[in-house]
Enzyme design. Structure first.
Site, PDB file in Angstrom:
ATOM      1  N   ARG A 135      -5.864   0.040   0.797  1.00  0.00           N
ATOM      2  CA  ARG A 135      -6.516   0.493   2.035  1.00  0.00           C
ATOM      3  C   ARG A 135      -6.970   1.947   1.892  1.00  0.00           C
ATOM      4  O   ARG A 135      -7.697   2.277   0.968  1.00  0.00           O
ATOM      5  CB  ARG A 135      -5.588   0.291   3.239  1.00  0.00           C
ATOM      6  CG  ARG A 135      -5.342  -1.158   3.583  1.00  0.00           C
ATOM      7  CD  ARG A 135      -4.964  -1.349   5.035  1.00  0.00           C
ATOM      8  NE  ARG A 135      -3.767  -0.608   5.395  1.00  0.00           N
ATOM      9  CZ  ARG A 135      -3.293  -0.518   6.625  1.00  0.00           C
ATOM     10  NH1 ARG A 135      -3.933  -1.099   7.615  1.00  0.00           N
ATOM     11  NH2 ARG A 135      -2.200   0.150   6.888  1.00  0.00           N
ATOM     12  N   ASP A 178       0.803  -1.226   0.000  1.00  0.00           N
ATOM     13  CA  ASP A 178       0.000   0.000   0.000  1.00  0.00           C
ATOM     14  C   ASP A 178       0.837   1.277   0.000  1.00  0.00           C
ATOM     15  O   ASP A 178       0.325   2.348  -0.311  1.00  0.00           O
ATOM     16  CB  ASP A 178      -0.925   0.021   1.217  1.00  0.00           C
ATOM     17  CG  ASP A 178      -1.802  -1.206   1.302  1.00  0.00           C
ATOM     18  OD1 ASP A 178      -2.207  -1.719   0.244  1.00  0.00           O
ATOM     19  OD2 ASP A 178      -2.084  -1.664   2.427  1.00  0.00           O
ATOM     20  N   ARG A 229     -16.628  -1.133 -24.235  1.00  0.00           N
ATOM     21  CA  ARG A 229     -17.135  -1.175 -22.873  1.00  0.00           C
ATOM     22  C   ARG A 229     -16.379  -0.204 -21.969  1.00  0.00           C
ATOM     23  O   ARG A 229     -15.309   0.293 -22.309  1.00  0.00           O
ATOM     24  CB  ARG A 229     -16.972  -2.575 -22.283  1.00  0.00           C
ATOM     25  CG  ARG A 229     -17.885  -3.625 -22.867  1.00  0.00           C
ATOM     26  CD  ARG A 229     -17.481  -5.004 -22.358  1.00  0.00           C
ATOM     27  NE  ARG A 229     -18.436  -6.026 -22.788  1.00  0.00           N
ATOM     28  CZ  ARG A 229     -18.164  -7.328 -22.804  1.00  0.00           C
ATOM     29  NH1 ARG A 229     -16.972  -7.775 -22.418  1.00  0.00           N
ATOM     30  NH2 ARG A 229     -19.083  -8.205 -23.189  1.00  0.00           N
TER      31      ARG A 229
END
Length: 361
Positions: A183, A139, A174
């Site tokens: 997080r 993270d 698409r």
């Protein structure tokens, strides 16, 4: 008894853990120290489960993902799960853990982990244990270091996924939504979104509106580009400002498990625009695989620095990267303050300059 150091890996796994173990052990051995590897995070310290990390044990580790020591994000020694008669209760086992380290002659324990694991190291320090922290998390959200190992590999994995999503998005006209880990920080989403050519990047640090996302998608269609790529960090809140939580886990360092924001974003886009939208949640693939060259080098530098500090009798600190230099800060400075993306970060300006939307315009 031989001079001893100990090492454990806690929290979520990430690429580079084995490289740290290898580097710290090689360095300790060079100074005449034996390295003891505790198994499954703090569980190994509490329960006395460990292995001796001799040269054969660390051979061939540099390129391997995961951790040979195992890891655990539910083994907080201050709130440790004890199962008796099929019932789990939680007890403070920190005194027992500290006593074990002393009894085994562990001069310094090297603790490899993220914010939760390092908070445990800080609390161990307060009980008199000699500990050194080594920062790891995909993270990249630890404030006291400019980068953690594991982040670079996770970004590369996410970028590779975006490269693959581009081809199918373009073929089917698409919108492709990719939900990424991180997080409460948007580092993985920002870096991989920029590298992977995303059109919209939603991160926890910037509140977003579905109208702004649709505006970007419609502008692309007006330019003859009937497909779009939307990257969403797992910690992004709903348009109403609510966290999207997959589940809660009792006893875990990270009790709240995020997940589902990608599905919400995809649903809103399809309902309001009528454009076929598909959602991919990359999940734990971001944690796996062989570490990148950068992460191998950074993990090795951290492992060497931590072992050398321990040999010198320095403890109660966390090694960190400052600029391109390995340094160290106190454990108190290292934890408790997440490193999120500041509003004036240069990469935000770079992304906006090339037309990437953050859903706030």
């Amino acid at each position: 008894m031989a001079k001893r150091l100990g090492i454990l890996t806690g929290g979520g796994d990430c690429p580079g853990l084995n490289a740290v173990i290898r580097a710290a052990t090689k360095t300790a051995n060079r100074y005449g120290y034996e390295m003891i590897g505790f198994l499954d995070g703090y569980t190994g310290v509490v329960e006395g489960r460990y292995i001796k990390l001799d040269p054969p044990a660390i051979s061939g580790l540099l390129h391997r993902g995961g951790t040979i020591l195992g890891t655990n994000n539910r083994s907080n020694p201050f709130y440790f799960p004890i199962k008796e008669n099929g019932v789990v209760t939680y007890r403070d086992m920190s005194d027992k853990a500290v006593e074990r380290l002393e009894r085994m002659g562990i001069e310094v324990l090297l603790v490899v982990g993220g914010d939760g694991t390092l908070a445990g190291a800080r609390d161990f320090k307060a009980k008199g244990a000699r500990v050194i922290g080594i920062p790891k998390t995909i993270d990249n959200d630890l404030a006291a270091t400019d980068q953690t190992f594991g982040f670079d590999t996770a970004v590369r994995t996410a970028t590779d996924a975006l490269d693959k999503l581009h081809t199918t998005a373009e073929s089917h006209h698409r919108v492709m939504v990719l939900e990424l880990m991180g997080r409460y920080a948007g580092w993985i989403a920002l870096y991989s979104g920029l590298a992977g050519g995303a059109d919209v990047i939603l991160i926890p640090e910037i509140p977003w509106h579905i109208e702004s996302v649709l505006k970007k998608i419609e502008a692309r269609r007006a330019e003859g580009k009937p497909f779009s790529i939307v990257v969403v960090a797992e910690g992004v809140k709903s348009p109403e400002g609510e966290l999207v939580v997959q589940r809660k886990v009792e006893g875990s360092v990270e009790r709240v498990r995020l997940g589902g924001i990608g599905q919400l974003v995809g649903k809103l886009i399809e309902e309001k625009s009528g454009i076929e939208t598909r959602v991919t949640v990359l999940g734990h693939i971001q944690r796996g695989g062989s570490p990148s060259s950068y992460d191998r080098v950074l993990a090795t530098r951290f492992g060497v620095a931590a072992a050398e500090l321990a040999v010198k009798g320095i403890h109660g600190v966390m090694v960190c990267l400052q600029g391109n230099t390995i340094s160290h800060v106190t454990l108190e400075e290292a934890v408790g303050k997440p490193r999120t993306i500041p509003p004036d970060h240069q990469l935000l300006a770079t992304a906006r300059a090339i037309g990437i939307s953050f859903g706030d315009d």
